[in-house]
Design a protein around this motif. Structure first.
Motif, short mmCIF file in Angstrom:
data_model
loop_
_atom_site.label_atom_id
_atom_site.label_comp_id
_atom_site.label_asym_id
_atom_site.label_seq_id
_atom_site.Cartn_x
_atom_site.Cartn_y
_atom_site.Cartn_z
N VAL A 111 0.86 -1.21 0.00
CA VAL A 111 0.00 0.00 0.00
C VAL A 111 0.89 1.26 0.00
O VAL A 111 0.53 2.28 -0.59
CB VAL A 111 -0.94 0.00 1.23
CG1 VAL A 111 -1.56 1.38 1.47
CG2 VAL A 111 -2.04 -1.05 1.05
N SER A 167 -0.20 3.11 5.25
CA SER A 167 -1.09 2.01 5.64
C SER A 167 -1.32 2.06 7.15
O SER A 167 -0.41 2.37 7.91
CB SER A 167 -0.45 0.68 5.24
OG SER A 167 0.80 0.56 5.88
N SER A 209 -5.54 -1.02 -0.61
CA SER A 209 -5.42 -2.15 0.33
C SER A 209 -6.33 -3.30 -0.13
O SER A 209 -5.89 -4.44 -0.25
CB SER A 209 -5.78 -1.71 1.75
OG SER A 209 -7.08 -1.11 1.78
#
Ligand SMILES: [Zn+2]
Length: 434
Positions: A36, A130, A142
């Motif tokens: 991410v 993230s 995600s």
């Protein structure tokens, strides 16, 4: 239906896989978070793809890294006009060649590109930082679909950790441009990657995808007539005209939706034909009647309908509606098509591939897998329609994909990964990793 006696019946291995997965939550979470944090927006996939290349290398896979060759792809069916060209905009394929080749081959595919974050101030935390909270990973991409990539990577690596590997060829693909054209997956196919089945762990809540709608992007440019606001009755406002034309265009979606009963997978779906006005730009000056405006639109259509016919239907419809609307008398419009020109497809859910995936899901998670007809498009169409490879989506539960505060369930990602791992042992067979 699948003959269950074909299953490799090794309760010892089944137990080994399941106990390994009990220890992998933290590793899978870290992997999703790391991915991410590479903000792989369209044209900026390079660092994420470097990460994927290193991941595949560490698994002992051969690496094939290549850019989309637009000139050669343009000639083949399934190409959609690209919305740009960039450096470092590569596909990565990790190649596993089996020694024994006693099973069936498999493609595990995921897209690395993510959609824009939208208004960043609406996010609870920065979209590419993230955040792990309440059993979920938050961040743009995600769910769609970095957790899916984690799921297939760990399905493969788990076998390796246990001293095994698939007994047939497996291709792990990390592709670009899924969110705008599908040319990344098409480039893999064109390069020669074929297999007996393909799984894409898109975040469809542990369902097995049974069909997907077609999707078309179009850009409509509207030209009005300029004037000073003092003489606004002499001018035609291109921005106001754009909204009127959009209202006319939208009517077509309602008409098409009436035919959903003719397309059985979508019979129960609420309004599967979705049109979206996604982007608009126009106008020049607050005190001038605007001369020009452009809208970017996404239209859905049913499987079995050719994009060419859809384009014609849209053009005819708009032509008629504009002609019969006197307020649009002096308005000109032109349509261009850049991005998705992608037909829908239906998946054979009675074949051996889907039956086995469904059986593994039910055996491991203790509940049957539901079928899902998607109103969105995915790269499955490329494998199904142009590669004649049975393909589906089977991935984790996610929330707010393409929205704000996107997140994915860690437990669901672990479960999906474990099911795919068991699926590999049955579909590909296994051999000792020496
Ligand atoms: Zn996706």
């Amino acid at each position: 239906m699948l003959n269950n006696s074909n299953f490799l019946n090794d309760p010892g291995l089944t137990r080994e896989i399941n106990s390994l997965y009990q220890e992998q939550h933290a590793d899978i979470t870290s992997f999703i978070c790391a991915l991410v944090e590479h903000p792989s927006l369209l044209g900026h996939e390079e660092s994420a793809q470097n990460f994927m290349e290193a991941t595949f290398s560490d698994l002992g896979l051969d690496i094939d890294r290549f850019a989309i060759n637009h000139e050669s792809l343009k000639k083949i069916e399934g190409y959609s006009p690209s919305v740009g060209e960039w450096d470092g905009h590569d596909n990565i394929v990790g190649i596993h060649h089996a020694k024994s080749n006693k099973g069936k081959s498999l493609i595990l595919n995921g897209h690395i590109d993510v959609v824009p974050v939208g208004a960043e101030d609406l996010w609870s935390s920065r979209p590419f930082d993230s955040v792990v909270k309440d059993g979920r990973v938050f961040g743009r991409g995600s769910g769609d679909m970095k957790a899916g990539i984690a799921a297939y990577v760990f399905a493969f690596s788990s076998l390796k950790k246990l001293g095994y590997r698939p007994a047939s060829d497996v291709f792990l693909q990390s592709v670009v441009e899924e969110e705008c054209t599908g040319n990344g997956a098409l480039a893999c196919l064109h390069r020669g990657y074929k297999a007996d089945a393909a799984i894409i762990p898109e975040p469809f809540n542990e369902t097995i995808m049974s069909a997907q709608m077609g999707v078309m992007w179009l850009q409509i440019e509207i030209t009005g007539k300029p004037a000073h606001v003092l003489h606004d009755t002499l001018g035609n406002n291109a921005i106001e005209a754009t909204f009127k034309i959009w209202q006319h265009l939208k009517k077509l979606a309602s008409v098409w939706n009436q035919d959903k009963h003719l397309h059985p997978p979508f019979g129960e779906t609420d309004a599967p034909v979705k049109f979206n006005l996604g982007k608009i730009s126009g106008g020049e000056w607050a005190s001038s009647v605007p001369t020009r405006c452009q809208m970017d639109v996404r239209c859905g259509f049913f499987p079995g309908q050719a994009p060419k016919k859809i384009r014609q239907a849209i053009e005819d419809h708009l032509e008629n509606m504009i002609k019969s609307d006197r307020t649009l008398e002096n308005i000109k419009h032109t349509i261009t098509y850049s991005g998705f020109q992608s037909p829908g497809c239906v998946i054979d859910t009675n074949g051996e591939f889907i039956s086995l995936l469904g059986s593994m899901h039910e055996r491991e998670l203790g509940r049957p897998a539901a079928l899902f007809a998607s109103a969105a498009t995915t790269d499955v169409r490329t494998f199904q329609l142009y590669g004649h490879i049975p393909a589906t989506c089977y991935g984790p539960e996610a929330l707010n994909i393409h929205g704000v505060d996107e997140s994915v369930s860690i437990q669901s990602t672990v479960d999906v990964s474990r099911v795919i791992c068991h699926f590999i042992t049955q579909w590909c067979g296994i051999e000792k990793d020496d």
